[in-house]
Write a protein that holds these residues in place. Structure first.
Motif, PDB file in Angstrom:
ATOM      1  N   ARG A 200       0.984  -1.108   0.033  1.00 41.23           N
ATOM      2  CA  ARG A 200      -0.017  -0.008  -0.054  1.00 41.23           C
ATOM      3  C   ARG A 200       0.628   1.640  -0.049  1.00 41.23           C
ATOM      4  O   ARG A 200       0.138   2.415  -0.361  1.00 41.23           O
ATOM      5  CB  ARG A 200      -1.006   0.020   1.253  1.00 41.23           C
ATOM      6  N   PHE A 217      -1.165  -2.199  -3.910  1.00 37.32           N
ATOM      7  CA  PHE A 217      -1.689  -3.694  -3.697  1.00 37.32           C
ATOM      8  C   PHE A 217      -3.402  -3.268  -4.455  1.00 37.32           C
ATOM      9  O   PHE A 217      -4.304  -4.890  -4.472  1.00 37.32           O
ATOM     10  CB  PHE A 217      -1.715  -3.279  -2.326  1.00 37.32           C
ATOM     11  N   ASN A 218      -3.803  -1.918  -4.710  1.00 35.71           N
ATOM     12  CA  ASN A 218      -5.624  -2.246  -4.676  1.00 35.71           C
ATOM     13  C   ASN A 218      -4.745  -2.918  -6.689  1.00 35.71           C
ATOM     14  O   ASN A 218      -6.172  -2.387  -6.781  1.00 35.71           O
ATOM     15  CB  ASN A 218      -5.722  -0.295  -5.066  1.00 35.71           C
ATOM     16  N   ASP A 219      -4.490  -2.618  -6.983  1.00 34.69           N
ATOM     17  CA  ASP A 219      -4.332  -3.435  -8.295  1.00 34.69           C
ATOM     18  C   ASP A 219      -3.535  -4.746  -8.056  1.00 34.69           C
ATOM     19  O   ASP A 219      -3.281  -4.926  -9.621  1.00 34.69           O
ATOM     20  CB  ASP A 219      -3.253  -2.562  -9.204  1.00 34.69           C
ATOM     21  N   VAL A 240      -7.722 -10.924   1.294  1.00 34.47           N
ATOM     22  CA  VAL A 240      -7.541 -10.210  -0.286  1.00 34.47           C
ATOM     23  C   VAL A 240      -7.277 -10.872  -1.169  1.00 34.47           C
ATOM     24  O   VAL A 240      -7.249 -10.618  -2.019  1.00 34.47           O
ATOM     25  CB  VAL A 240      -5.705  -9.149   0.384  1.00 34.47           C
ATOM     26  N   ASP A 245     -11.374 -12.442  -8.520  1.00 35.00           N
ATOM     27  CA  ASP A 245      -9.943 -11.808  -9.152  1.00 35.00           C
ATOM     28  C   ASP A 245      -9.530 -12.721  -9.367  1.00 35.00           C
ATOM     29  O   ASP A 245      -7.749 -11.501 -10.116  1.00 35.00           O
ATOM     30  CB  ASP A 245      -9.274 -10.961  -8.218  1.00 35.00           C
TER      31      ASP A 245
END
Length: 394
Positions: A200, A217-219, A240, A245
């Motif tokens: 992050r 992290f979001n990708d 997570v 995904d």
């Protein structure tokens, strides 16, 4: 009395994650414990949750569960060691005797971190402070003498070893705390093509290696398809890695986190080979027998550390009595000093000093004689004679 509560060895990860304490909640949990315990230290790792504390309360376990908002129905999943047993357990833990991976070297640092957090909050006072300092010293000594660190083992090294043996060269690590950093180190020691590190805050990672790619992290979902092996070791309180995904390709996934990072449904898909922390013991380790032999040969270091602490604690219990004796001694000399000050101008100082010194000696000799006579009448004169002789150095 020093005690500990810790998870039983056969408790599954589904329960362990309900009784875990992630790093960002550790200080708050310690503060809650200090409202019911004299001292407390929390040791929380991917494979264990242990609380060391000092208390004489018979209801303390229930109070700890309540303070930490844990389900009291899970009390049956913990062990409670008291006194010498708690001391022995910590010494064995810090040297790797109680680890899933025998002799693993991360636990010493984890115990040290637990101690430093408690020290910062002043939640470990005299007894726990001494216990953890002795345990950390024991762990260092044990590793130096046994050279166990020359036979490397950790959850990170085990999973990387397995992935490399299968032939994987494209890695992704999620999280860059202590475990993530160590895992990345092991990966980069191998002949790999690429290592994606998802964080992050990109400033946390300072690696100069062309094989390393830092990703937000979001990708995550954008990069899964470029990896053969994903190793997740975050400290997130929730999953997570989600099935929706993941790409439509084979992936080897390791979950080194507690609570788990990978949602359970992922392991039901035949495309994905998933290992959680409970399954690491199934991974073959060729160095196991060497570690067993080394640890057995150096067990005496642990036993001595346990004995030293117990002896210190036993002697420490005499402290109030020793203070009382010193106080009595102070009263005797102060009384005679006052007498000397009042009479030194009117008496022969040499004669006065002789009388006062003699009276000081008599105060203890006469009392020793009285006690000896009393003990003799009760048939205990021999032991009393020995003690008095040692006091007067005869």
């Amino acid at each position: 009395m020093i005690q500990l509560i810790g998870l039983k060895h056969d408790v599954k990860i589904e329960i362990r994650e309900k009784l875990s304490i992630i790093p960002k909640r550790q200080e708050k949990s310690l503060e809650a414990l200090l409202s019911i315990c004299e001292e407390a230290v929390i040791l929380s790792t991917c494979n264990r949750t242990e609380i060391y504390f000092k208390s004489m309360d018979d209801e303390i376990i229930k109070k700890i569960f309540k303070a930490l908002n844990w389900d009291e129905n899970l009390i049956k999943c913990v062990v409670n060691y008291k006194g010498d047993k708690a001391v022995q357990h910590l010494m064995e833990v810090v040297c790797g005797f109680d680890s899933l991976l025998l002799g693993e070297d991360q636990i010493l640092g984890q115990v040290r971190d637990a101690y430093e957090i408690a020290k910062g909050l002043k939640s470990n006072k005299k007894e726990l402070q001494r216990l953890f300092e002795n345990a950390i010293a024991c762990g260092k000594h044990f590793r130096t003498e046994s050279k166990i660190s020359e036979i490397p083992v950790s959850s990170s090294s085990m999973v990387v070893k397995k992935a490399i043996e299968i032939g994987h060269k494209k890695f992704m690590v999620l999280g860059y705390g202590a475990v993530g950093e160590l895992t990345s180190k092991y990966i980069l020691e191998k002949n790999i093509d690429v290592l994606y590190i998802a964080v992050r805050d990109s400033k946390k990672v300072n690696i100069e290696d062309p094989r390393v790619k830092i990703i937000p992290f979001n990708d995550l979902q954008k990069y899964y398809e470029y990896a053969d092996c994903v190793i997740s070791c975050t400290t997130a309180p929730h999953t997570v890695i989600h099935l929706d995904d993941l790409p439509n390709k084979s992936l080897l996934l390791f979950d080194l986190a507690v609570p788990r990072d990978i949602e359970e449904i992922v392991s039901e898909n035949p495309l994905y080979e998933v290992y959680d922390i409970d399954m690491l013991g199934d991974i073959h380790d060729a160095n196991y027998k060497r570690r067993v032999a080394s640890m057995k040969n150096n067990r005496y270091i642990v036993d001595k550390a346990i004995k030293d602490y117990i002896e210190w604690k036993t002697i420490e219990e005499l402290t109030p009595f020793i203070k009382k004796i010193r106080h009595i001694g102070d009263d005797v000399y102060k009384e005679r000093l006052t007498t000397f000050k009042h009479k030194k101008e009117t008496k022969d100082n040499e004669k006065l000093a002789e009388v006062l010194l003699k009276s000081t000696s008599n105060a203890y000799v006469n009392r020793a004689i009285v006690v000896l006579k009393e003990e003799h009448l009760m048939g205990r004169s021999k032991q009393c004679e020995d003690i008095i002789s040692r006091i007067f150095q005869q």
